[in-house]
Design a protein around this motif. Structure first.
Motif, mmCIF file in Angstrom:
data_model
loop_
_atom_site.group_PDB
_atom_site.id
_atom_site.type_symbol
_atom_site.label_atom_id
_atom_site.label_comp_id
_atom_site.label_asym_id
_atom_site.label_seq_id
_atom_site.Cartn_x
_atom_site.Cartn_y
_atom_site.Cartn_z
ATOM 1 N N ARG A 112 5.368 -15.908 6.478
ATOM 2 C CA ARG A 112 4.336 -16.359 5.542
ATOM 3 C C ARG A 112 4.884 -17.550 4.758
ATOM 4 N N TYR A 113 4.066 -18.577 4.650
ATOM 5 C CA TYR A 113 4.484 -19.780 3.953
ATOM 6 C C TYR A 113 4.235 -19.597 2.456
ATOM 7 N N GLU A 114 5.236 -19.086 1.744
ATOM 8 C CA GLU A 114 5.123 -18.851 0.308
ATOM 9 C C GLU A 114 6.368 -19.385 -0.379
ATOM 10 N N ARG A 115 6.318 -19.555 -1.685
ATOM 11 C CA ARG A 115 7.525 -19.915 -2.420
ATOM 12 C C ARG A 115 8.430 -18.702 -2.461
ATOM 13 N N PRO A 116 9.656 -18.854 -1.987
ATOM 14 C CA PRO A 116 10.555 -17.707 -1.968
ATOM 15 C C PRO A 116 10.933 -17.261 -3.383
ATOM 16 N N GLN A 117 11.132 -15.999 -3.565
ATOM 17 C CA GLN A 117 11.706 -15.476 -4.804
ATOM 18 C C GLN A 117 12.270 -14.096 -4.510
ATOM 19 N N ALA A 118 12.735 -13.428 -5.540
ATOM 20 C CA ALA A 118 13.391 -12.141 -5.321
ATOM 21 C C ALA A 118 12.548 -11.237 -4.423
ATOM 22 N N GLY A 119 13.125 -10.799 -3.309
ATOM 23 C CA GLY A 119 12.425 -9.871 -2.426
ATOM 24 C C GLY A 119 11.263 -10.484 -1.675
ATOM 25 N N ARG A 120 11.205 -11.819 -1.657
ATOM 26 C CA ARG A 120 10.110 -12.463 -0.918
ATOM 27 C C ARG A 120 10.651 -13.640 -0.124
ATOM 28 N N TYR A 121 10.406 -13.627 1.156
ATOM 29 C CA TYR A 121 10.948 -14.646 2.036
ATOM 30 C C TYR A 121 9.875 -15.161 2.973
ATOM 31 N N ARG A 122 10.148 -16.290 3.591
ATOM 32 C CA ARG A 122 9.170 -16.852 4.528
ATOM 33 C C ARG A 122 9.264 -16.162 5.878
ATOM 34 N N GLN A 123 10.476 -15.785 6.254
ATOM 35 C CA GLN A 123 10.588 -14.869 7.390
ATOM 36 C C GLN A 123 11.125 -13.575 6.815
ATOM 37 N N PHE A 124 10.377 -12.522 7.007
ATOM 38 C CA PHE A 124 10.820 -11.234 6.503
ATOM 39 C C PHE A 124 10.502 -10.189 7.562
ATOM 40 N N HIS A 125 10.964 -8.976 7.338
ATOM 41 C CA HIS A 125 10.813 -7.968 8.384
ATOM 42 C C HIS A 125 10.035 -6.757 7.887
ATOM 43 N N GLN A 126 9.216 -6.254 8.778
ATOM 44 C CA GLN A 126 8.439 -5.074 8.418
ATOM 45 C C GLN A 126 8.540 -4.000 9.495
ATOM 46 N N LEU A 127 8.393 -2.781 9.035
ATOM 47 C CA LEU A 127 8.134 -1.657 9.932
ATOM 48 C C LEU A 127 6.652 -1.354 9.777
ATOM 49 N N ASN A 128 5.931 -1.303 10.884
ATOM 50 C CA ASN A 128 4.521 -0.939 10.825
ATOM 51 C C ASN A 128 4.295 0.390 11.530
ATOM 52 N N VAL A 129 3.520 1.234 10.905
ATOM 53 C CA VAL A 129 3.172 2.519 11.500
ATOM 54 C C VAL A 129 1.648 2.625 11.492
ATOM 55 N N GLU A 130 1.052 2.891 12.644
ATOM 56 C CA GLU A 130 -0.406 2.919 12.720
ATOM 57 C C GLU A 130 -0.873 4.122 13.534
ATOM 58 N N ALA A 131 -1.911 4.782 13.041
ATOM 59 C CA ALA A 131 -2.538 5.892 13.775
ATOM 60 C C ALA A 131 -3.973 5.483 14.080
ATOM 61 N N LEU A 132 -4.299 5.365 15.348
ATOM 62 C CA LEU A 132 -5.588 4.813 15.744
ATOM 63 C C LEU A 132 -6.513 5.849 16.379
ATOM 64 N N GLY A 133 -7.795 5.705 16.089
ATOM 65 C CA GLY A 133 -8.795 6.469 16.814
ATOM 66 C C GLY A 133 -9.169 7.799 16.191
ATOM 67 N N GLU A 134 -8.738 8.060 14.985
ATOM 68 C CA GLU A 134 -9.059 9.351 14.354
ATOM 69 C C GLU A 134 -9.411 9.113 12.892
ATOM 70 N N ARG A 135 -10.571 9.595 12.471
ATOM 71 C CA ARG A 135 -10.993 9.347 11.097
ATOM 72 C C ARG A 135 -10.713 10.520 10.167
ATOM 73 N N HIS A 136 -10.165 11.582 10.695
ATOM 74 C CA HIS A 136 -9.909 12.757 9.864
ATOM 75 C C HIS A 136 -8.933 12.433 8.728
ATOM 76 N N PRO A 137 -9.228 12.916 7.523
ATOM 77 C CA PRO A 137 -8.368 12.623 6.373
ATOM 78 C C PRO A 137 -6.937 13.150 6.541
ATOM 79 N N ALA A 138 -6.740 14.103 7.420
ATOM 80 C CA ALA A 138 -5.385 14.611 7.640
ATOM 81 C C ALA A 138 -4.482 13.530 8.211
ATOM 82 N N VAL A 139 -5.085 12.554 8.898
ATOM 83 C CA VAL A 139 -4.275 11.470 9.463
ATOM 84 C C VAL A 139 -3.778 10.557 8.345
#
Length: 419
Positions: A112-139
RNA sequence: GUGACCGUAGCUCAAUUGGUCAGAGCACUGGACUGUGGCUCCAGGGGUUGUGGGUUCGAUUCCCAUCGGUCACCCCA
């Protein structure tokens, strides 16, 4: 001038790498335990995917994307987030025919093209977790539980707060927005300059304003919670019920607003007070309708992203790296030829051993062993070669004993197994 | 995109009102110590003082620009 890294990106050097490895290993372990499977995605996509997925009017799409044209003139973009890519792959490969929910996680760099500051970078790393296809609130409750478990596993549970909110369904939000804007306009005189601008641009954000002079107005503002439709309200209630049942603590924050257009109903964040202005370590929510908007089936979804840099910052540099077990010190080239195969055998068994080149003095090699932090030094000079043995020195105590050269590899294994 | 502070060796920092000011500690390499580390001592390598202009007899020191860092706003992980 020498070439330096471009603004906002950073190298992760060896002393910091163990903390990253720990976060990644913990993430994989917890995700797999919850039945999530890894999916690896490209780091650039057609620009259109993000424009449609994240929302044309978001800050991210309007001013933070790294967009470029390839040689055919096609507009491509370095991904600013992973969910759009993940859903693209989900649709493209027909993953939606699998038993629902389809549970996926992915790990990698975002841009993301942003002004860098503490804990914010232009290249940064994420873990993404996604549960698809179920609308039940338990998910919803499931992914939140996974998130909490991940940070518990890292020993950071106590330093984070789980914030929870429901944005309702699109019609609920539209109704609320209308009344909120009307209210804010009517009270514009008592709001700060910025809030007056935001009233038109992004009214929900006004509720986030930290300025004291705005608080009286904001406290009396129409609350989104009062606009939730019956289904959304019930959904939210059940999510909370499941979290309660699992004993997960959370704070309902009616002002929790997130940056992507696609969230509906449940949204949540894991926040800290330790990272300056960047208080969100992880954030997510439900995004029913997004898969369809991207050209796929009408599959609902819920998930979150964890900021790896921020997580590592919280961890500090207390994560120790692995030290080599031993430095093999040959004195002279004959000893080098004798020790190289021993090192090879030890390494084949997964032991970390280093071998000298036979040219430095013993004193210098022991200094090296000390600096490397090895547990043992193994000395083989002409005397030892003559007797067919090696001297194994425990660095910490200085205790030494002779071991037949033929048994050295096995001896190292034993020492390694003990360590 | 806006604002504030900052930028000297790999790291942490010195350099008196602009006048041997380019240094120290740590780290690194070698030696004192012929085959036994952690201590000590000595020596060495390493800087066009972020970069480019300007003021001046002279600039690390003053001015401007630019790049970068930090923090905050914005936004977000």
């Amino acid at each position: 001038m020498t070439i330096k890294a471009v603004r906002g990106v950073h190298d992760i050097l060896p002393p910091e790498a163990p903390a990253w490895q720990r976060v990644e290993a913990t993430a994989r372990r917890v995700c797999e335990a919850y039945g999530y499977r890894e999916i690896r995605l490209p780091i650039f996509e057609r620009t259109e995917l993000f424009a449609r997925g994240i929302g044309e009017v978001t800050d991210i799409v309007q001013k933070e994307m790294y967009t470029f044209e390839d040689r055919t003139g096609e507009s491509l973009t370095l991904r600013p987030e992973a969910t759009a890519s993940l859903l693209r792959a989900y649709i493209e490969h027909g993953l939606h025919v699998q038993p629902k929910p389809v549970r996926l996680y992915t790990l990698g760099p975002m841009f993301r093209y942003e002004r860098p500051q503490a804990g914010r970078y232009r290249q940064f790393h994420q873990l993404n977790v996604e549960a698809l296809g179920e609308r039940h609130p338990a998910v919803d409750a499931e992914v939140i539980a996974l998130l909490v478990e991940l940070f518990r596993g890292l020993g950071l549970g106590e330093r984070l707060t789980l914030q929870l909110n429901s944005l309702g369904d699109p019609p609920d939000r539209a109704a609320h927005r209308e009344q909120l804007v009307a209210y804010l306009r009517a009270n514009a005189a008592r709001l700060c300059e910025e809030c007056r601008e935001r009233t038109e641009r992004n009214p929900l954000r006004v509720l986030d304003c930290k300025r004291p002079e705005c608080q009286p107005v904001l406290d009396a503002a129409p609350a989104l919670a009062d606009f939730l439709g019956r289904e959304a309200a019930e959904h939210f209630g059940r999510v909370r019920g499941y979290l309660d049942a699992m004993g997960l603590a959370y704070v309902v924050n009616p002002r929790l607003v997130r940056g992507f257009d696609y969230y509906v109903r449940t949204t949540f964040e894991l926040t800290t007070t330790e990272l300056g202005a960047q208080n969100a370590v992880a954030g997510g929510g439900r995004y029913d309708g997004l898969v369809e908007r991207l050209g796929g089936p009408a599959d609902p979804g819920v998930g979150f992203a964890v900021g790896m840099e921020r997580t590592v910052l919280l961890l500090g540099d207390t994560t120790p790296g692995t030290q080599p077990l031993a430095l093999l010190i040959p004195l002279g080239d004959e000893a080098v030829r004798r020790l190289l195969p021993v090192a090879q055998a030890a390494r084949a068994r997964g032991l970390a051993v280093d071998v000298g080149y036979g040219e430095r003095k013993l004193r210098g090699e022991l200094e090296r062993a000390n600096k490397l932090g090895v547990a043992y030094a193994v000395i083989v000079g002409d005397t030892e070669l003559g007797k067919g043995e090696a001297i194994v020195r425990e660095m910490k105590t200085g205790a030494q004993r002779a071991v037949p050269l033929a048994e050295l590899a096995a001896e190292l294994s034993a020492l390694g197994g003990r360590a």
